[in-house]
Design a protein around this motif. Sequence first.
Motif, PDB file in Angstrom:
ATOM      1  N   ASP A 169       0.817  -1.217   0.000  1.00  0.00           N
ATOM      2  CA  ASP A 169       0.000   0.000   0.000  1.00  0.00           C
ATOM      3  C   ASP A 169       0.842   1.254   0.000  1.00  0.00           C
ATOM      4  OD1 ASP A 169      -2.213  -1.531   0.015  1.00  0.00           O
ATOM      5  OD2 ASP A 169      -2.554  -1.399   2.190  1.00  0.00           O
ATOM      6  N   ASP A 170       1.971   1.220   0.730  1.00  0.00           N
ATOM      7  CA  ASP A 170       2.761   2.443   0.889  1.00  0.00           C
ATOM      8  C   ASP A 170       3.266   2.967  -0.447  1.00  0.00           C
ATOM      9  OD1 ASP A 170       2.330   2.142   3.543  1.00  0.00           O
ATOM     10  OD2 ASP A 170       4.317   1.309   4.000  1.00  0.00           O
TER      11      ASP A 170
ATOM     12  N   SER B 184      -2.420   3.322   7.611  1.00  0.00           N
ATOM     13  CA  SER B 184      -1.246   3.010   6.796  1.00  0.00           C
ATOM     14  C   SER B 184      -0.858   4.193   5.923  1.00  0.00           C
ATOM     15  CB  SER B 184      -1.540   1.784   5.925  1.00  0.00           C
ATOM     16  OG  SER B 184      -0.467   1.507   5.054  1.00  0.00           O
ATOM     17  N   ALA B 185      -1.874   4.858   5.380  1.00  0.00           N
ATOM     18  CA  ALA B 185      -1.601   6.024   4.535  1.00  0.00           C
ATOM     19  C   ALA B 185      -0.968   7.153   5.344  1.00  0.00           C
ATOM     20  CB  ALA B 185      -2.896   6.499   3.890  1.00  0.00           C
ATOM     21  N   ILE B 186      -1.444   7.355   6.567  1.00  0.00           N
ATOM     22  CA  ILE B 186      -0.902   8.413   7.409  1.00  0.00           C
ATOM     23  C   ILE B 186       0.580   8.166   7.677  1.00  0.00           C
ATOM     24  CG2 ILE B 186      -1.015   9.468   9.692  1.00  0.00           C
ATOM     25  CD1 ILE B 186      -3.287  10.241   7.775  1.00  0.00           C
ATOM     26  N   LYS B 187       0.915   6.918   7.984  1.00  0.00           N
ATOM     27  CA  LYS B 187       2.320   6.600   8.237  1.00  0.00           C
ATOM     28  C   LYS B 187       3.164   6.801   6.991  1.00  0.00           C
ATOM     29  CE  LYS B 187       1.240   3.240  11.873  1.00  0.00           C
ATOM     30  NZ  LYS B 187       1.319   1.817  12.296  1.00  0.00           N
ATOM     31  N   SER B 188       2.620   6.387   5.844  1.00  0.00           N
ATOM     32  CA  SER B 188       3.358   6.549   4.596  1.00  0.00           C
ATOM     33  C   SER B 188       3.570   8.019   4.263  1.00  0.00           C
ATOM     34  CB  SER B 188       2.608   5.848   3.461  1.00  0.00           C
ATOM     35  OG  SER B 188       3.297   6.004   2.238  1.00  0.00           O
TER      36      SER B 188
ATOM     37  N   GLU C  62       7.041  10.151   3.921  1.00  0.00           N
ATOM     38  CA  GLU C  62       7.329  10.885   2.686  1.00  0.00           C
ATOM     39  C   GLU C  62       7.649  12.352   2.976  1.00  0.00           C
ATOM     40  OE1 GLU C  62       8.080  11.658  -1.201  1.00  0.00           O
ATOM     41  OE2 GLU C  62       7.803   9.711  -0.221  1.00  0.00           O
ATOM     42  N   SER C  63       6.979  12.908   3.986  1.00  0.00           N
ATOM     43  CA  SER C  63       7.256  14.302   4.331  1.00  0.00           C
ATOM     44  C   SER C  63       8.695  14.479   4.791  1.00  0.00           C
ATOM     45  CB  SER C  63       6.289  14.772   5.422  1.00  0.00           C
ATOM     46  OG  SER C  63       6.531  14.087   6.649  1.00  0.00           O
ATOM     47  N   GLN C  64       9.265  13.445   5.404  1.00  0.00           N
ATOM     48  CA  GLN C  64      10.659  13.526   5.824  1.00  0.00           C
ATOM     49  C   GLN C  64      11.584  13.663   4.628  1.00  0.00           C
ATOM     50  OE1 GLN C  64      11.680  13.616   9.112  1.00  0.00           O
ATOM     51  NE2 GLN C  64       9.494  13.695   9.574  1.00  0.00           N
TER      52      GLN C  64
ATOM     53  N   LEU D 107       3.389  11.717  14.960  1.00  0.00           N
ATOM     54  CA  LEU D 107       3.095  11.113  13.664  1.00  0.00           C
ATOM     55  C   LEU D 107       2.384  12.081  12.736  1.00  0.00           C
ATOM     56  CD1 LEU D 107       2.957   8.574  11.842  1.00  0.00           C
ATOM     57  CD2 LEU D 107       0.786   8.020  12.974  1.00  0.00           C
ATOM     58  N   GLU D 108       1.414  12.839  13.259  1.00  0.00           N
ATOM     59  CA  GLU D 108       0.586  13.689  12.407  1.00  0.00           C
ATOM     60  C   GLU D 108       1.093  15.119  12.287  1.00  0.00           C
ATOM     61  OE1 GLU D 108      -3.531  13.583  13.306  1.00  0.00           O
ATOM     62  OE2 GLU D 108      -3.715  11.414  13.125  1.00  0.00           O
ATOM     63  N   SER D 109       2.096  15.502  13.085  1.00  0.00           N
ATOM     64  CA  SER D 109       2.565  16.890  13.037  1.00  0.00           C
ATOM     65  C   SER D 109       3.087  17.317  11.668  1.00  0.00           C
ATOM     66  CB  SER D 109       3.630  17.113  14.121  1.00  0.00           C
ATOM     67  OG  SER D 109       4.700  16.189  13.991  1.00  0.00           O
ATOM     68  N   PRO D 110       3.746  16.444  10.869  1.00  0.00           N
ATOM     69  CA  PRO D 110       4.183  16.916   9.539  1.00  0.00           C
ATOM     70  C   PRO D 110       3.052  16.982   8.514  1.00  0.00           C
ATOM     71  CG  PRO D 110       5.520  15.054  10.327  1.00  0.00           C
ATOM     72  CD  PRO D 110       4.289  15.110  11.162  1.00  0.00           C
ATOM     73  N   LEU D 111       1.841  16.541   8.879  1.00  0.00           N
ATOM     74  CA  LEU D 111       0.754  16.426   7.909  1.00  0.00           C
ATOM     75  C   LEU D 111      -0.270  17.547   8.033  1.00  0.00           C
ATOM     76  CD1 LEU D 111       0.129  12.575   8.155  1.00  0.00           C
ATOM     77  CD2 LEU D 111       1.701  13.814   6.660  1.00  0.00           C
ATOM     78  N   VAL D 112       0.089  18.604   8.722  1.00  0.00           N
ATOM     79  CA  VAL D 112      -0.853  19.704   8.914  1.00  0.00           C
ATOM     80  C   VAL D 112      -1.325  20.248   7.575  1.00  0.00           C
ATOM     81  CG1 VAL D 112      -1.088  22.063   9.764  1.00  0.00           C
ATOM     82  CG2 VAL D 112       0.021  20.333  11.184  1.00  0.00           C
TER      83      VAL D 112
END
Length: 712
Positions: free
Chosen positions: A22-23, A120-124, A128-130, A607-612
Amino acid sequence: MVNEKGDRDAHTSASDVQMSVDDSYWDQVDAIDLEGFINGLTSENGSTGPKADRRELRGAAIISIKKVVILSIMMQSTNRKSNALQSILGIFLQSMHTPQHVVDTLARIGISISTDSIHSAIKSLSVESQNTMRDLGRSLLASYAYDNFDVDLKTHVPSAEKSNESLKHLTSGLMFPLQHGVTIDDLKCSEELWAMSNLNIYARDNDLPIRKTWRDLLSIHPQPLATPNSNLTRRDKFNSWMFLTDLCTHGPEYFHRFRSEIQEPEAVEQIPLVKTPIIATRAMDINNSTVSGNIRAVTELLAQGGILDPTNAEHDTPDISQYVVLIHGDLGTGERLQTAQLRRSIEATPWNRLQHVIYIPGLFHLKMACVDAIWRCFIQPLAAREDETSLMRDITVLRPRETGIYCSKPGFRRMHQLVGSAGTCRRLDCWRVHVNSKNSSHSSLEAFAASEPSLDDLKVLADELAQRYIANYTLQRLRRRPTEERDLQYENSLYMNKLFLLYEELSYAMNRGDIGRVETCIIAWIPILKATGKHKYATHMTNFLLNVHYVYPPGLRQAVRYHILVNPTGKKMAWRAVDWCVELNNLFTKVKNGGKGSNHTVERIFLESPLVQAYRNAQTMIHKNFLLTHLTTKHSSPNMKKTFGLLCKQLATQSPHSLSPGRNTRCIIADLMDKGRELMEKAARGEVDEGDESTEAEEGRADLDDILVGLL
């Protein structure tokens, strides 16, 4: 795309293998033009025309949306990798904290992906943001900003396994690229700056820069040459524009016709308008209230950008020894970074000396300090509240239920709104007094409007107002008169108008991105901050401007000045201070994202901080493509016409701008600029102890209301 894993109770080894696949699909999410695809089907072709036609077009658009959804469900049923719509909706539901039962129900229907696939998408996406941050950081053309935020993770039932310390002190950060023609060579000046640094024990005396003072800053933006028709200074012209704008916006209806014809003040030095992409970094489990905490924060923030200690041969990292990095932060951050550089100045390598760190103060916190200085001057002293023309009397009309709050700790937002509202009404009262002095038949602004003056007439009067009803050199002449000939409340009112307009000019310049005007305002505010006890702000802003204009090489000077403000939207009058963007990111990180209930944990926040920004993009896409743009949290401005009318009526009765010889006051407002200049000169000679307050007590903390002021 993310592959659906089916029912949760059917977890097998095959599903685990599929989950690892999925990733790879999530790497292609950005390539899907779902927005353009749905927009083409749901376009309403404009909103002009009869109401019935618009209703018909909207109905047709909704039918098209339903067709797209049905086709997407059928495609996903045939090929589970064909789930673009379901993936976007899944991220949208996650960003809106939709309950798991709802998400699973929609997944069974075929409208969304499952909860496990979303996780799974959130982790991926987080991984990716890194990569994105690392690519930007290793280019060395990136600027960083960070700040602390506190999260209270309370538990209903304490246990031995869980710490009793529910309050967590974390640190968030942002990255954004350096624009406006800045090159890597402009940042290659680390050795040059170290050679003339006071921290360098080996620096030669002739290499050290010539010592400058606040007075040297007065010449960085010289006044333009006076024209034969006007002898107004740059600040007088802005004040005249404010008088004219207030009349044509809040005055009688006749003047509103001129609002669109008023030209903006000429910029001193405009930052080129360009949209600045901002990247949220991963939150860090660091308490940066200490010097060591700030060292760790900078080191870890640079590590997220792919920059590590160049002496460590194990890592493939760019050598930053000869380059500098721009670090934005509030006053506390700047103090601790400078202390860290002082402590480490004897280290052998540039990395260990933090030689690459160039601190840039946040202008949002500077605005907070300026408005707090106004509070200390006109509200904090008990005697300053007793005059009938005092600012406290204005508060009784504007905020009658919050007088006690204004007397104690009003906060930034209340004071910001007070300066705008009270300042507007006082400037309208100046118009009333001035036009009446010109023609006795103009006893009110309505009577003046009845005479139908032209815009040119109003401009002439506004220029006169800017010179007569704002404290300037004429105030010194008034204060040299005998006491029985002075009107002390009139003098206080002129000085209040001056500080209000100086704050308005600073706010306007920041919103417009006029860095030249911002600097002239800061120079004017420095002695005021000094006189009101904000010695640290006065000292740090003075040193910052002196370094920028007299120490930094030209390339670094432009990089610092043109990136102290950013424009996240790329629109006019939408420039924002970097530290305000950090505070907004903190709001999304600890309030809107990071899980809810039992899922609201430090790990989830990390985990979610880079996804703002990813969450906000998903919400925007859904709102636009499903015709939900009418739902907004941005309310229209309140109708203040009646309130302003009551305050203007009170001001007309009290006559703060009419000279009445012999009128006394309970509190004489001193000229803070003169007082501040005197204190700075004494401090330079070592004759006075500045008695700095603590950093936290001086600048306070920005709360939700303070952050929202920037969106209004």
